[in-house]
Design a protein around this motif. Structure first.
Motif, PDB file in Angstrom:
ATOM      1  N   ALA A  46       7.710  42.513   8.738  1.00 20.46           N
ATOM      2  CA  ALA A  46       7.493  41.104   9.095  1.00 20.46           C
ATOM      3  C   ALA A  46       6.060  40.739   8.717  1.00 20.46           C
ATOM      4  CB  ALA A  46       7.740  40.887  10.589  1.00 20.46           C
ATOM      5  N   LYS A  48       4.190  38.220   8.778  1.00 19.45           N
ATOM      6  CA  LYS A  48       3.306  37.421   9.625  1.00 19.45           C
ATOM      7  C   LYS A  48       2.435  38.274  10.545  1.00 19.45           C
ATOM      8  CE  LYS A  48       6.174  36.351  13.715  1.00 19.45           C
ATOM      9  NZ  LYS A  48       7.410  37.108  13.480  1.00 19.45           N
ATOM     10  N   ASP A  67      10.131  40.746   5.261  1.00 24.23           N
ATOM     11  CA  ASP A  67      10.647  39.550   5.922  1.00 24.23           C
ATOM     12  C   ASP A  67       9.560  38.486   5.858  1.00 24.23           C
ATOM     13  OD1 ASP A  67      12.033  37.758   7.732  1.00 24.23           O
ATOM     14  OD2 ASP A  67      10.633  38.445   9.275  1.00 24.23           O
ATOM     15  N   ARG A 133      21.416  33.993  12.531  1.00 29.34           N
ATOM     16  CA  ARG A 133      20.678  34.539  13.667  1.00 29.34           C
ATOM     17  C   ARG A 133      21.297  34.070  14.970  1.00 29.34           C
ATOM     18  NH1 ARG A 133      14.178  35.000  14.380  1.00 29.34           N
ATOM     19  NH2 ARG A 133      14.135  35.409  16.618  1.00 29.34           N
ATOM     20  N   HIS A 176      16.679  39.026  17.272  1.00 32.76           N
ATOM     21  CA  HIS A 176      15.380  39.632  17.589  1.00 32.76           C
ATOM     22  C   HIS A 176      15.366  39.793  19.100  1.00 32.76           C
ATOM     23  CE1 HIS A 176      11.176  40.488  17.949  1.00 32.76           C
ATOM     24  NE2 HIS A 176      10.952  40.318  16.662  1.00 32.76           N
ATOM     25  N   SER A 179       9.581  40.400  21.196  1.00 36.18           N
ATOM     26  CA  SER A 179       8.515  41.260  20.692  1.00 36.18           C
ATOM     27  C   SER A 179       7.919  42.098  21.824  1.00 36.18           C
ATOM     28  CB  SER A 179       7.435  40.404  20.033  1.00 36.18           C
ATOM     29  OG  SER A 179       6.701  41.177  19.121  1.00 36.18           O
ATOM     30  N   GLY A 215      12.781  42.738  14.871  1.00 36.93           N
ATOM     31  CA  GLY A 215      11.594  43.513  15.257  1.00 36.93           C
ATOM     32  C   GLY A 215      11.679  43.871  16.729  1.00 36.93           C
ATOM     33  N   GLY A 216      10.553  43.883  17.391  1.00 35.23           N
ATOM     34  CA  GLY A 216      10.528  44.178  18.819  1.00 35.23           C
ATOM     35  C   GLY A 216       9.942  45.532  19.154  1.00 35.23           C
ATOM     36  N   PHE A 217       9.804  46.398  18.135  1.00 32.79           N
ATOM     37  CA  PHE A 217       9.263  47.740  18.383  1.00 32.79           C
ATOM     38  C   PHE A 217       7.808  47.609  18.842  1.00 32.79           C
ATOM     39  CE2 PHE A 217      12.501  47.701  15.150  1.00 32.79           C
ATOM     40  CZ  PHE A 217      13.420  48.602  15.669  1.00 32.79           C
ATOM     41  N   GLU A 253      13.052  44.764  11.041  1.00 36.97           N
ATOM     42  CA  GLU A 253      11.919  43.941  10.618  1.00 36.97           C
ATOM     43  C   GLU A 253      10.709  44.190  11.516  1.00 36.97           C
ATOM     44  OE1 GLU A 253      14.363  40.029   9.061  1.00 36.97           O
ATOM     45  OE2 GLU A 253      13.744  40.083  11.146  1.00 36.97           O
ATOM     46  N   PRO A 254      10.178  45.394  11.501  1.00 33.83           N
ATOM     47  CA  PRO A 254       9.048  45.654  12.396  1.00 33.83           C
ATOM     48  C   PRO A 254       7.789  44.919  11.943  1.00 33.83           C
ATOM     49  CG  PRO A 254       9.392  47.530  10.943  1.00 33.83           C
ATOM     50  CD  PRO A 254      10.496  46.546  10.655  1.00 33.83           C
ATOM     51  N   GLY A 255       7.058  44.381  12.899  1.00 36.49           N
ATOM     52  CA  GLY A 255       5.748  43.789  12.625  1.00 36.49           C
ATOM     53  C   GLY A 255       4.735  44.558  13.456  1.00 36.49           C
ATOM     54  N   ARG A 256       4.720  44.241  14.738  1.00 35.34           N
ATOM     55  CA  ARG A 256       3.795  44.873  15.677  1.00 35.34           C
ATOM     56  C   ARG A 256       3.880  46.404  15.648  1.00 35.34           C
ATOM     57  NH1 ARG A 256       1.994  42.176  19.994  1.00 35.34           N
ATOM     58  NH2 ARG A 256       3.707  40.702  19.917  1.00 35.34           N
ATOM     59  N   TYR A 357      -0.910  40.339  14.664  1.00 36.50           N
ATOM     60  CA  TYR A 357      -1.042  39.013  15.273  1.00 36.50           C
ATOM     61  C   TYR A 357      -2.451  38.699  15.758  1.00 36.50           C
ATOM     62  CZ  TYR A 357       4.003  39.655  15.132  1.00 36.50           C
ATOM     63  OH  TYR A 357       5.279  39.910  14.713  1.00 36.50           O
TER      64      TYR A 357
HETATM   65  C1  LIG Z   1       7.983  38.009  14.075  1.00 43.66           C
HETATM   66  C2  LIG Z   1       9.281  38.492  13.591  1.00 43.66           C
HETATM   67  C3  LIG Z   1       9.510  39.856  13.483  1.00 43.66           C
HETATM   68  C4  LIG Z   1       8.524  40.907  13.922  1.00 43.66           C
HETATM   69  O1  LIG Z   1       8.556  41.087  15.286  1.00 43.66           O
HETATM   70  P1  LIG Z   1       7.757  42.270  16.013  1.00 43.66           P
HETATM   71  O2  LIG Z   1       8.132  42.130  17.415  1.00 43.66           O
HETATM   72  O3  LIG Z   1       6.312  42.060  15.713  1.00 43.66           O
HETATM   73  O4  LIG Z   1       8.239  43.538  15.402  1.00 43.66           O
HETATM   74  C5  LIG Z   1      10.732  40.261  12.962  1.00 43.66           C
HETATM   75  N1  LIG Z   1      11.659  39.371  12.571  1.00 43.66           N
HETATM   76  C6  LIG Z   1      11.464  38.037  12.657  1.00 43.66           C
HETATM   77  C7  LIG Z   1      12.537  37.115  12.195  1.00 43.66           C
HETATM   78  C8  LIG Z   1      10.276  37.568  13.169  1.00 43.66           C
HETATM   79  O5  LIG Z   1      10.078  36.245  13.274  1.00 43.66           O
END
Ligand SMILES: *Cc1c(COP(=O)(O)O)cnc(C)c1O
Length: 377
Positions: A46, A48, A67, A133, A176, A179, A215-217, A253-256, A357
């Motif tokens: 992700a 962002k 993503d 979604r 999702h 997060s 995401g959410g990890f 879609e991991p971000g954090r 973030y």
């Molecule tokens: C922000 C976002 C993520 C990332 O989420 P995390 O909790 O940071 O892993 C994944 N998918 C989508 C669609 C998002 O908007």
């Protein structure tokens, strides 16, 4: 703190403003941990969470997909060397001309959550794959995502069938779970719903292929969090339970979870004061606050570990605030933060697990403060 970050900070000029220092080695290890914990799942980072070109390049070279939420992010990913077939335009809220631009660049995978968005994609990106979604309540997450994204599960088959009728490929379902999701079972509930939608669609003659697990990890802040392997096992178990031996293609879609613990912010104590003689909490003002990149302290949702040069000394409860002239720029007040009594004006503090973030949330020049500096090492 990693040894590389420690070395970098000792060489830094004392008078520099707050900065994020991010260790790419940690991102590399995290990526490998995801790949190992969910070996049959493709990773779509992700963007962002932290779009630093060095991060995108590193994980693009490691085989990651991406993503994205805007054409700006798509451009960044392409510049990092990933091809368009590794990009998902995952924002459910897109201008039709941005969809067209993404299509021109070769992107063929889009998120939708209603019929109006399906119609935009059908016009601007004909023949593309779309995933729908669905809403998730975010229970168990420290940064839940509310009802802004996704549709009720009952509506998803209609949205996907509409896509199919307009010549798009009804590809799958996404969700999702919120997060910083500390409950590894959160995916089980969402996958139960996804499984039911797959069966409903197949009765309509449309075979979905893919589940986007979102995401959410979590990153580790003050509390311990389960390891990625534990998430991997729980997710695999839930897939088995709800899809039997017809497990769909999956992506995450991991971000954090990928970059959060890779970076830390060095900041400075600007002022320590009390509001009255009777006051038993002190105010500690840093040179960074909500507008300098710590936006996720909103409602005190994310509580960052803060280290000071005087750790080990006796502590006292403190209200921590940023340097700007907006009264919303207070980080922790409802639950004051224990900091050493000996903490002094001019001390440098380290705010840990700030890799995700922060740089993207920092304002351009509110009160004349420059955006958060970032060093990727
Ligand atoms: C922000 C976002 C993520 C990332 O989420 P995390 O909790 O940071 O892993 C994944 N998918 C989508 C669609 C998002 O908007």
């Amino acid at each position: 703190m990693t040894e590389r970050i420690r070395k970098f900070l000792t060489r830094r000029r004392r008078e520099d403003g707050p900065c994020l220092v991010l260790d790419l080695e940690v991102v590399r290890e995290n990526y490998q941990a995801f790949a190992k914990a969910l070996p049959d799942t493709r990773v779509f980072y992700a963007v962002k969470a932290n779009p630093a070109p060095e991060i995108l390049k590193l994980i693009a070279d490691m085989g990651s997909s991406f993503d994205t939420a805007s054409t700006g992010e798509i451009d960044l990913v392409l510049a990092a060397g990933a091809t368009a077939d590794r990009i998902s335009f995952g924002n459910t809220i897109k201008k039709e001309r941005d969809i067209a631009r993404a299509y021109e660049l070769g992107v063929r995978l889009f998120a939708v959550d209603c019929e109006a968005e399906v119609e935009k994609v059908a016009r601007a990106a004909p023949g593309s794959r779309v995933f729908c979604r669905i809403l998730c309540d975010g229970t168990g997450a420290e940064w839940p995502l509310s009802r802004k994204f996704g549709c009720a599960p009952e509506m998803a088959p209609r949205v996907l069938e509409h896509a199919h009728r307009l010549g798009l490929v009804a590809h799958g379902i996404s969700f999702h779970v919120g997060s910083q999701q500390n409950d590894v079972k959160a995916w089980d509930r969402a996958l139960a719903t996804a499984g039911a939608i797959f069966r409903d669609m197949s009765e309509r003659g449309i075979n979905l292929q893919m589940v986007n697990l979102g995401g959410g990890f979590p990153a580790k802040y003050l509390k311990e969090v389960p390891k990625v392997q534990v998430y991997g096992r729980a997710i695999f178990k839930a897939l088995r339970k709800h899809f039997g031996n017809r497990i769909p293609e999956t992506i995450i879609e991991p971000g954090r979870g990928l970059v959060g613990d890779a970076g830390m912010i060095e900041a400075e104590v600007v002022l320590i004061s009390k509001k009255s003689d009777e006051d038993d909490v002190r105010w500690v003002y840093l040179d960074i606050g909500k507008f300098g990149g710590l936006a996720e302290t909103m409602e005190e949702a994310i509580r960052y570990p803060i280290r000071t040069p005087r750790d080990g000394d006796a502590t006292t409860p403190c209200i921590i605030a940023g340097p700007t002239c907006d009264s919303a720029d207070v980080l922790y007040e409802k639950t004051p933060y224990p900091l050493p009594i000996s903490l002094a004006i001019g001390d440098k503090v380290l705010i840990e697990a700030c890799g995700a973030y922060t740089t993207t949330y920092s304002s351009v020049a509110f009160n004349g403060f420059p955006p958060l500096k970032s060093y990727v090492i």
